[in-house]
Design a protein around this motif. Structure first.
Motif, PDB file in Angstrom:
ATOM      1  N   UNK A  24       0.825  -1.209   0.000  1.00 27.65           N
ATOM      2  CA  UNK A  24       0.000   0.000   0.000  1.00 27.65           C
ATOM      3  C   UNK A  24       0.858   1.258   0.000  1.00 27.65           C
ATOM      4  N   UNK A  25       1.915   1.278   0.799  1.00 27.91           N
ATOM      5  CA  UNK A  25       2.694   2.507   0.970  1.00 27.91           C
ATOM      6  C   UNK A  25       3.762   2.694  -0.095  1.00 27.91           C
ATOM      7  N   UNK A  26       4.411   1.593  -0.530  1.00 26.27           N
ATOM      8  CA  UNK A  26       5.561   1.720  -1.423  1.00 26.27           C
ATOM      9  C   UNK A  26       5.315   1.216  -2.833  1.00 26.27           C
ATOM     10  N   UNK A  27       4.459   0.232  -2.981  1.00 28.15           N
ATOM     11  CA  UNK A  27       4.234  -0.374  -4.278  1.00 28.15           C
ATOM     12  C   UNK A  27       4.299  -1.878  -4.169  1.00 28.15           C
ATOM     13  N   UNK A  28       3.805  -2.550  -5.200  1.00 28.27           N
ATOM     14  CA  UNK A  28       3.682  -3.995  -5.126  1.00 28.27           C
ATOM     15  C   UNK A  28       5.038  -4.686  -5.065  1.00 28.27           C
ATOM     16  N   UNK A  29       5.952  -4.356  -5.965  1.00 27.18           N
ATOM     17  CA  UNK A  29       7.243  -5.033  -5.999  1.00 27.18           C
ATOM     18  C   UNK A  29       8.021  -4.777  -4.713  1.00 27.18           C
ATOM     19  N   UNK A  30       8.033  -3.529  -4.270  1.00 24.65           N
ATOM     20  CA  UNK A  30       8.760  -3.207  -3.036  1.00 24.65           C
ATOM     21  C   UNK A  30       8.157  -3.919  -1.828  1.00 24.65           C
ATOM     22  N   UNK A  31       6.819  -3.914  -1.749  1.00 22.84           N
ATOM     23  CA  UNK A  31       6.169  -4.573  -0.624  1.00 22.84           C
ATOM     24  C   UNK A  31       6.427  -6.063  -0.592  1.00 22.84           C
ATOM     25  N   UNK A  32       6.398  -6.714  -1.777  1.00 25.74           N
ATOM     26  CA  UNK A  32       6.648  -8.154  -1.833  1.00 25.74           C
ATOM     27  C   UNK A  32       8.087  -8.464  -1.449  1.00 25.74           C
TER      28      UNK A  32
END
Length: 804
Positions: free
Chosen positions: A405-413
């Motif tokens: 939610x905060x950083x983006x899908x790739x970063x969060x994963x």
């Protein structure tokens, strides 16, 4: 031998005598197109009704042309259904890919995004052809569920702005910041349409059936979008509606090559789409497999089918394709039997859009936005969070969700995946250190995998040992690296130099001993022969020593059974003697048992196993029916009386336990003949012995001579435990020490079928099941300390009831 093929299983009163070697096969359905076509045809229509609104909504959320969602739905059904390895999974545009696709469209444009979809499909084809589909399942479910929840939250936040009559912002955080103003300022007809859609989605599954009207047979998504469309048509509100192209040829925009400076980003995007689509498809396929009894999924072929579908979808200008759980679940519940249902649903999607495009163009965009808000919120599955909390992985889920939610899908994963690795590493290297002071002797127990990560904790505990103390160090570890060995060895040398003594016992492999003499390192995996040491010989693996059958060259005079005993003794000498030598050396000159354990002689009851006790813990007395004849100064049973007096007066045991069990042969004999049968000549000495339990025989003459039920045997066994506890108090030494508070009497009941131990509660009127969390530590369970079970007596009445 597999656990499900280990001979006869005791019955529970229903189907007793059925063996696990010959399980009853599940009922098979008729096969062939003539039998499966009606079910597949009906299921395809249900899934088609679900797929159309969902595909349009996902296309809107992805920033792609609306026709791209229709293309992906059709291709996912026809191509993935035809080529894939699942019998019932339905593929199409997936909400889990929405955030990725939206970012790609914003960065590279739609045509380059189509190229990325094609290349991701090629990657999936290669992964399937090289048969590494199962490698995708190595990603932690906590990361997958957290990613999907984060994607769902992002979709819901963006589409909520459309429902409220505004426009979504550039990020989830910006959407959160702008939401209050959106709620206050915008109140146009689109808001009413979106809220009606959400309300129908919430209420529709809960509506009761009204005569021929069966709401459960109509998909909620179709009902919600249909209601919102009807509202927009009847009110003639000025609403933005779905706009489809006049023809596919005019609307087609195929893949295009990227610019030279975009190649690196394209490579990352292809890997991301391929990985997320593959993992989501495989997890969905496995989940759907649990819902039906047809052919099991072939993962490599399913991945190949997903790759083929993505190649075709991207080439035709469609969204990326993945297996989707919502449509797959609807397919199974509608009765689908074969992949034909998925294929037909794709055909219906094409036919509907081609023939009824004007009806599709009546759908308000706010209705699709409301549908996506509901779907996004449903992706935050609380049930998954509860399961992960039980496994202590809720933190990984929450961090992944917040990161997406905060950083983006790739970063969060990536953040979630890194945290999952850290959590796994911590679990694999977790070490427990317990200390106990036994009258000047310090007992230290180290359990777990002892690596350099656990050295600080172990070293801190060992440094706290007083100078000159005698230390019993138990290394209950399944692995020890060199750093751990050096730390323990250095402490041992220092401690012995200052006048202390250290006695090291290794419960598993001799890691410390082998390091001390520079022997080759051991592997972490224990020998296969010891994996099920507690099981009967006939249920162990073929390499477990005595279980493999009689020795090929038994000692002279030994039969098959004696040969097994000899082989078992050899296995004991090979695997256990070395680790027990130090323990038995301390016990050899004196025994201090914690309890006199009176149990039945039944071969299925193993006192040390069910109490997790070791040598020196139990002074065991076993006989037929776990009976205690009443004290008789004029001459009674000298064997039992001698054992009781020796345990109480000489060994001064603090506890006496009487343990009965289910399916007891002695209790069965009493029930079959009643109290009067114990003097029957056919029973001989057994009959005279069972007179000590004749109080529990049934008083109802109508039950005599009838085969006793398991329930009746249980009642009598538990009543017998109470009577034997009363008989114990007839011994003066027992009565005296009990009155002084120095002797505790406890009743245990062992259920053979569930392998669970029940303990007589403090009031003495009920047997309650012990739970694993009640075990206070390495000392094992304490008799008499039991927390009431939510269902304390699942078999029926309490012990006091059967005693009466």
């Amino acid at each position: 031998m597999r656990p499900d093929a280990q001979g006869t299983r005791a019955g529970n009163g229903k189907g007793a005598g059925r063996t696990a070697d010959a399980p009853t096969p599940p009922p098979t359905r008729p096969s062939g197109l003539r039998h499966t076509l009606p079910a597949d045809l009906g299921a395809s229509l249900v899934v088609f009704l679900v797929a159309v609104p969902l595909s349009l909504g996902i296309a809107v959320a992805s920033g792609a042309p609306l026709i791209a969602g229709i293309i992906a739905a059709a291709v996912g059904g026809i191509v993935a259904g035809s080529v894939g390895g699942s019998a019932v999974q339905v593929s199409g545009p997936a909400a889990g890919l929405t955030v990725i696709v939206a970012g790609l469209v914003h960065t590279y444009g739609w045509q380059v995004t189509c190229l990325i979809t094609v290349l991701a499909g090629v990657v999936q084809l290669l992964l399937g052809l090289f048969r590494i589909a199962r490698a995708a399942l190595a990603v932690s479910p906590a990361v997958i569920h957290g990613m999907l929840a984060g994607v769902g939250a992002t979709i819901a936040l963006a589409q909520l702005h459309i429902v409220l009559g505004g426009a979504p912002q550039s990020s989830a955080l910006a959407n959160i910041a702008e939401l209050p103003e959106q709620v206050i300022d915008n109140h146009n007809p689109a808001v009413a349409v979106g809220l009606v859609t959400i309300a129908v989605m919430l209420v529709w599954p809960r509506l009761p059936a009204l005569g021929p009207i069966q709401p459960g047979r109509i998909p909620p998504a179709l009902a919600a979008v249909g209601a919102a469309t009807a509202l927009g048509v009847l009110t003639d509100w000025p609403l933005e509606r779905v706009a489809l192209p006049d023809s596919f040829t005019a609307a087609w925009t195929g893949p295009a090559l990227p610019q030279a400076d975009q190649v690196n980003g394209i490579i990352v995007a292809v890997a991301t789409v391929a990985l997320v689509a593959s993992v989501e498809s495989l997890l969905a396929a496995i989940a759907v497999d649990r819902m039906h009894d047809g052919r099991r999924v072939r993962l490599d072929r399913e991945l190949t089918g997903q790759g083929a579908a993505n190649v075709v979808s991207g080439a035709l200008g469609g969204l990326p394709v993945a297996g989707v759980i919502v449509r797959s679940t609807a397919n199974v519940r509608a009765g689908a039997r074969t992949p034909l249902a998925a294929v037909l649903h794709g055909v219906w999607v094409i036919a509907f859009v081609a023939l009824f495009a004007p009806a599709v163009e009546l759908i308000p965009m706010a209705a699709l936005a409301g549908l996506l808000v509901f779907i996004g919120l449903k992706m935050i599955n609380v049930a998954h969070l509860r399961d992960l909390r039980r496994q202590h992985e809720a933190g990984v889920y929450a961090v992944t969700l917040c990161g997406v939610v905060a950083l983006g899908l790739l970063e969060g994963v990536l953040i979630g995946f890194g945290l999952a690795l850290v959590v796994s590493l911590r679990r694999l290297t977790r070490v427990t250190v317990l200390t106990e002071d036994n009258g000047g002797r310090r007992h230290v127990v180290v359990q777990g995998s002892l690596t350099f990560l656990g050295v600080p904790r172990v070293a801190q505990t060992l440094r706290a040992v007083p100078t000159g103390a005698h230390v019993d160090l138990d290394l209950h570890v399944d692995f020890m690296d060199h750093a751990a060995f050096e730390s323990i060895h250095a402490w041992r040398v220092d401690h012995e130099r200052t006048g202390g003594t250290v006695d090291i016992d290794e419960v598993h492999e001799n890691w410390y001993e082998r390091n001390s003499r520079n022997a080759p390192p051991l592997v972490k995996t224990p020998p296969r022969g010891l994996a099920r040491w507690w099981a009967p010989w006939g249920m162990r693996g073929p390499s477990s020593g005595p279980s493999s059958g009689p020795p090929s060259a038994p000692a002279a005079g030994l039969g098959a059974t004696s040969g097994l005993l000899a082989a078992g003794a050899r296995e004991y000498h090979a695997s256990t003697t070395g680790r027990m030598r130090a323990v038995m050396g301390r016990l050899a000159h004196r025994q201090r048992p914690k309890a006199l354990f009176i149990a039945c002689a039944d071969s299925r009851v193993v006192p040390n196993l069910i109490t997790a006790s070791g040598p020196g813990d139990l002074f065991t007395l076993r006989n037929i029916g776990n009976l205690v004849p009443r004290h008789n100064p004029g001459g009674g049973d000298d064997s039992v009386g001698a054992a009781i007096e020796y345990a109480v007066t000489v060994l001064e045991v603090p506890s006496i336990v009487v343990c009965g069990h289910s399916h007891c042969g002695a209790m069965r004999a009493l029930l079959e003949g009643g109290a009067d049968s114990t003097d029957d000549a056919r029973l001989g000495q057994l009959g005279r012995w069972l007179r000590h339990a004749e109080h529990g025989a049934p008083a109802d003459p109508s039950t005599l001579g009838q085969p006793p039920t398991a329930e009746a045997i249980r009642h009598l066994s538990q009543a017998n435990i109470l009577r034997q506890l009363e008989n114990l108090l007839s011994y003066p030494s027992v009565q005296r020490r009990s009155a002084e508070g120095r002797l505790e009497l406890t009743g245990l009941y062992y259920d053979l079928e569930s392998a669970r131990v029940h303990v007589l509660d403090e009031r003495g009127d009920r047997f309650v099941a012990l739970h694993p969390e009640q075990v206070p530590g390495p000392a094992g369970p304490v008799p008499g300390e039991a927390r009431p079970d939510p269902d304390p007596d699942p078999d029926g009445a309490g012990a006091a009831d059967v005693a009466r």
